[in-house]
Design a protein around this motif. Structure first.
Motif, short mmCIF file in Angstrom:
data_model
loop_
_atom_site.label_atom_id
_atom_site.label_comp_id
_atom_site.label_asym_id
_atom_site.label_seq_id
_atom_site.Cartn_x
_atom_site.Cartn_y
_atom_site.Cartn_z
N SER A 103 0.82 -1.21 0.00
CA SER A 103 0.00 0.00 0.00
C SER A 103 0.86 1.26 0.00
O SER A 103 0.37 2.34 -0.30
CB SER A 103 -0.94 -0.01 1.22
N LEU A 104 2.13 1.10 0.32
CA LEU A 104 3.03 2.25 0.40
C LEU A 104 3.98 2.32 -0.78
O LEU A 104 4.95 3.08 -0.77
CB LEU A 104 3.83 2.19 1.71
N LEU A 105 3.71 1.51 -1.82
CA LEU A 105 4.61 1.50 -2.98
C LEU A 105 3.91 2.11 -4.19
O LEU A 105 2.72 2.38 -4.19
CB LEU A 105 5.04 0.06 -3.29
N ASP A 106 4.72 2.29 -5.25
CA ASP A 106 4.20 2.75 -6.53
C ASP A 106 3.63 1.57 -7.29
O ASP A 106 4.12 0.46 -7.17
CB ASP A 106 5.35 3.36 -7.34
N ARG A 107 2.62 1.83 -8.12
CA ARG A 107 2.10 0.76 -8.96
C ARG A 107 2.99 0.56 -10.17
O ARG A 107 3.69 1.47 -10.58
CB ARG A 107 0.69 1.10 -9.39
N ALA A 108 2.91 -0.65 -10.73
CA ALA A 108 3.69 -0.93 -11.94
C ALA A 108 3.10 -0.16 -13.11
O ALA A 108 1.89 -0.02 -13.21
CB ALA A 108 3.67 -2.43 -12.20
N LYS A 109 3.97 0.32 -13.98
CA LYS A 109 3.49 1.08 -15.14
C LYS A 109 2.80 0.18 -16.15
O LYS A 109 1.81 0.55 -16.75
CB LYS A 109 4.66 1.82 -15.81
N ILE A 110 3.36 -1.01 -16.37
CA ILE A 110 2.66 -1.97 -17.21
C ILE A 110 2.43 -3.23 -16.40
O ILE A 110 3.19 -3.56 -15.50
CB ILE A 110 3.42 -2.31 -18.51
N GLY A 111 1.38 -3.93 -16.76
CA GLY A 111 1.10 -5.19 -16.09
C GLY A 111 0.58 -4.98 -14.69
O GLY A 111 0.06 -3.94 -14.34
N MET A 112 0.77 -6.02 -13.89
CA MET A 112 0.21 -6.06 -12.55
C MET A 112 1.27 -5.67 -11.53
O MET A 112 2.45 -5.67 -11.82
CB MET A 112 -0.22 -7.49 -12.23
N GLY A 113 0.83 -5.42 -10.32
CA GLY A 113 1.74 -5.35 -9.20
C GLY A 113 2.29 -3.98 -8.89
O GLY A 113 1.69 -2.95 -9.21
N VAL A 114 3.49 -3.98 -8.27
CA VAL A 114 4.05 -2.75 -7.72
C VAL A 114 5.51 -2.62 -8.14
O VAL A 114 6.12 -3.58 -8.58
CB VAL A 114 4.00 -2.77 -6.17
N VAL A 115 6.03 -1.42 -8.06
CA VAL A 115 7.48 -1.22 -8.17
C VAL A 115 7.97 -0.71 -6.83
O VAL A 115 7.23 -0.05 -6.08
CB VAL A 115 7.86 -0.24 -9.31
N ALA B 199 -0.43 -7.24 -26.03
CA ALA B 199 0.48 -6.11 -26.18
C ALA B 199 1.28 -5.92 -24.88
O ALA B 199 2.49 -5.69 -24.91
CB ALA B 199 -0.33 -4.86 -26.51
N GLN B 200 0.58 -6.06 -23.75
CA GLN B 200 1.26 -5.85 -22.47
C GLN B 200 2.15 -7.02 -22.10
O GLN B 200 3.24 -6.83 -21.55
CB GLN B 200 0.23 -5.63 -21.38
N MET B 201 1.68 -8.22 -22.38
CA MET B 201 2.50 -9.39 -22.02
C MET B 201 3.78 -9.41 -22.85
O MET B 201 4.82 -9.86 -22.37
CB MET B 201 1.69 -10.66 -22.25
N ARG B 202 3.72 -8.92 -24.07
CA ARG B 202 4.93 -8.87 -24.87
C ARG B 202 5.90 -7.85 -24.29
O ARG B 202 7.10 -8.09 -24.24
CB ARG B 202 4.58 -8.50 -26.32
N GLU B 203 5.36 -6.72 -23.84
CA GLU B 203 6.21 -5.71 -23.23
C GLU B 203 6.89 -6.25 -21.97
O GLU B 203 8.00 -5.87 -21.64
CB GLU B 203 5.35 -4.49 -22.87
#
Lengths: 310, 371
Positions: A49-61, B110-114
């Motif tokens: 909850s205290l992290l940045d979200r991933a720009k693509i796909g799921m999850g966090v950075v 498109a996203q999975m390829r990235e």
């Protein structure tokens, strides 16, 4: 063995612990299990909850960003202005409202049922308690689906409502359907703890009260209710708190319109793909839940009853 | 994004009932020469038994066809199912291995390829790739078909029951969102709802990922006055049959199934534009049975085999010549195969950046929170 020796043996026992007590290390599998299935996921929820979200796909950075908590209360409007975001507070309020109604209705329904079971012969009681737990044998999903068929416009209850009332009256896909679903699912969790208290109640007290001239209502209010109060508090904890986090009833019976907080959390882990915000909402829900656990314990302490959650 | 998306329910029920297509597997004869393998060239792998782990949408592969594949190739199929692209992505991104063939939708590829989750296996070099429809060859998510092969495809439109007087009026998304029908329903899908609202306020198909906030304000205002009786992606079929809904935003496969039970329902291709989604077959990085995955994908690009799947799912597919093997009620349904005069309205479901997706989320959440 002299009396003195016996006394000495007793003292020794006390130092080593209560009779039957064994090494605390035997609890380690349980402690490890609870840590693994509750502690670690909880820690992940708070950290994410205290992290940045991933720009693509799921999850966090892995960069620190408390924005998710700001987003709970501050909305950046589409026109660029900012203001107080009432959407999640409103959804939270919905959750409270539906859970609160569910708790009250289940208490009202459960007291007579529990008292009735408690006053049967012992052999019958066991069968009746088994009957109360019968729904647990079927998946909650299947049961909710079944309930949908019943309160649907073409189901028996929906059909009667149609015939009796307005042709445009529906139960299904309304907040009422959500609450009916919650009551249906959580009723056993209220009956069982109240029954557990009622079973221990000595009904001679009630008889004595009648003998002393008390009216029905007075007996109920002054004698029965205090006796089953621990059960009621435990029931409140077992119904209100899980109901607050329910997902299925509003999704399947409420037609996707009566959002509860869990539906918004699900949206953020799914289509919206905002895990940090989903986690922040979860932390928010956990904090409110803890607040309620604390309030229920306080209520219990004030009335001298220990509230057991399990 | 098919009718089966966001269907935790279906997955769970299927799991609970213990329905596993793998369990229905026939007694496969290892090493048996298959009819379709005769057409394979030397570079393409030849079936030699073993296993194949398929990860697909719920109810999206005909178990009889799986049995047939098993007996033709001697490969044992083990099926696992997901309920939404997002569920599948989360699993693949968390490092799940052990799947050989997965079925992601267009925007997801498109996203999975990235994210480097898919293998470049040069699908265009597979023997049956000659069957890919020309318009499905150079798709935006995989130009030239290096990573993916087409599976089912379909549209998101409106279905209408003529008992509802609104039915005669609704021709566009704008008509739909301004409808006063008490039995109107919407999908619980933020991309479908918000993109339809954007189309309704005049945003062009090519601008559906616009960053112009003024357009979202317009879409929001339109949505705020739209109060459907239900927002739900599941069970639309039942609701149409029993009359709970008379106007419904719907995926066309479900529209087809509803029409086969209630033929006077009409499927509308809104005049302000229609989203088309396409599900595909892909091989994830780390697939343990790469050769079998290629054999399976190639097998499903055979017109006869893919037609059987279309008959099962009620969706059109991306393979030329498959209509010869499709049931008449499927291929002749305008809900499944769009008539020529509406083809110009159909464009791919928008695949927007995260920032634009956030605008979609905001519009959708604001709308649902005040229903």
């Amino acid at each position: 063995m002299t009396v003195a020796q016996t006394e000495k043996a007793k003292t020794k026992l006390k130092i080593e612990g209560r009779p039957g007590q064994t090494s605390p290390w035997l609890a380690s599998p349980t402690v490890i299990f609870l840590f693994a299935v509750i502690g670690i996921p909880l820690a992940i929820t708070v950290i994410y909850s205290l992290l940045d979200r991933a720009k693509i796909g799921m999850g966090v950075v892995w960069t620190f960003n408390p924005k998710a908590y700001k987003d709970l209360f501050v909305i950046e409007n589409l026109d660029g202005t900012t203001g107080l975001d009432t959407r999640y507070l409103k959804v939270m309020w919905n959750s409270f409202k539906y859970s609160g109604i569910t708790t009250i209705v289940t208490i009202v329904l459960s007291i007579p049922i529990a008292m009735w079971i408690a006053t049967r012969a012992e052999s019958k009681r066991n069968i009746l308690v088994a009957a109360v737990t019968l729904p647990f044998w079927i998946s909650i999903l299947i049961r909710t689906y079944g309930l949908r068929q019943i309160i649907d416009d073409n189901g028996p209850i929906g059909w009667i409502m149609h015939k009796v009332g307005d042709a445009n009256y529906h139960i299904i896909y309304t907040p009422i359907a959500t609450v009916i679903g919650l009551i249906y699912v959580f009723l056993p969790f209220m009956i069982l703890p109240i029954y557990a208290s009622a079973e221990r109640f000595d009904f001679r007290y009630a008889e004595a009260a009648y003998d002393l001239g008390a009216k029905r209502w007075t007996v109920f209010r002054r004698i029965v209710i205090p006796a089953i109060r621990p059960g009621i508090y435990a029931g409140i904890a077992l119904v209100f708190i899980p109901a607050l986090g329910s997902f299925l009833q509003s999704d399947m019976l409420g037609g996707g319109k009566t959002n509860m907080i869990a539906n918004v959390i699900a949206l953020n882990f799914g289509q919206a793909r905002n895990w940090p915000f989903g986690c922040a909402l979860s932390v928010f829900l956990i904090l409110i839940t803890l607040l309620f656990v604390w309030i229920i314990r306080k209520l219990g302490a004030r009335t001298g009853t220990e509230v057991k959650l399990i | 994004m098919s009718v089966f998306s966001s269907r935790l329910l279906r997955v769970s029920i299927a799991t609970l009932l213990g329905i596993s297509l793998a369990a229905c597997g026939s007694s496969s004869t290892a090493g048996k020469t298959s009819a379709s393998s005769e057409t394979l060239n030397t570079a393409f792998p030849v079936p030699s038994g073993g296993e194949l782990h398929v990860y697909n949408w719920t109810d999206y592969l005909d178990s009889n066809e799986i049995s047939r594949f098993e007996s033709e190739t001697g490969i044992k199929v083990i099926l696992d199912v997901f309920d939404s692209n997002e569920t599948m992505l989360a699993k693949m991104q968390s490092g799940a291995t052990g799947y050989d063939v997965i079925f992601p939708s267009d925007y997801m590829i498109a996203q999975m390829r990235e994210l480097n989750l898919l293998q470049n296996v040069d699908v265009a070099s597979f023997p049956n790739s000659v069957n890919i429809k020309p318009e499905m060859m150079n798709v935006y998510w995989d130009p030239g078909r290096k990573y993916t092969a087409p599976y089912m495809e379909g549209t998101t439109g409106i279905i209408c029951d003529p008992v509802d007087p609104e039915c005669a009026r609704i021709k566009s998304w704008h008509d739909y969102f301004t409808s006063t029908s008490p039995k109107i329903g919407a999908l619980k899908d933020q991309v479908e709802v918000v993109s339809a609202a954007l189309r309704a306020v005049g945003v062009k198909a090519t601008d559906l990922c616009t960053t112009d906030r003024a357009q979202y304000v317009k879409a929001q205002n339109l949505l705020n006055s739209f109060k459907p009786s239900i927002v739900e992606s599941d069970g639309g079929l039942e609701r149409l049959i029993n009359g709970t809904n008379t106007v419904l935003q719907i995926w066309n496969g479900e529209a087809h199934r509803a029409r086969s039970k209630k033929p006077d329902l009409t499927y509308i291709y809104p005049s302000d534009g229609v989203n088309q989604w396409a599900d595909n077959m892909a091989i994830p990085v780390g697939a343990p049975d790469l050769d079998n995955a290629k054999i399976f994908i190639n097998w499903l690009m055979d017109p006869k085999n893919i037609a059987a799947e279309s008959n099962y799912t009620g969706y059109d597919n991306g393979i030329t010549g498959s209509d010869a093997f499709m049931n008449a009620d499927v291929k002749n349904d305008p809900a499944v195969v769009p008539p020529a005069d509406v083809m110009g309205r159909i464009t791919p479901t928008p695949n927007c950046s995260q920032d634009v997706r956030d605008l979609y989320t905001q519009v959708f959440t604001t709308w649902t929170s005040q229903l």
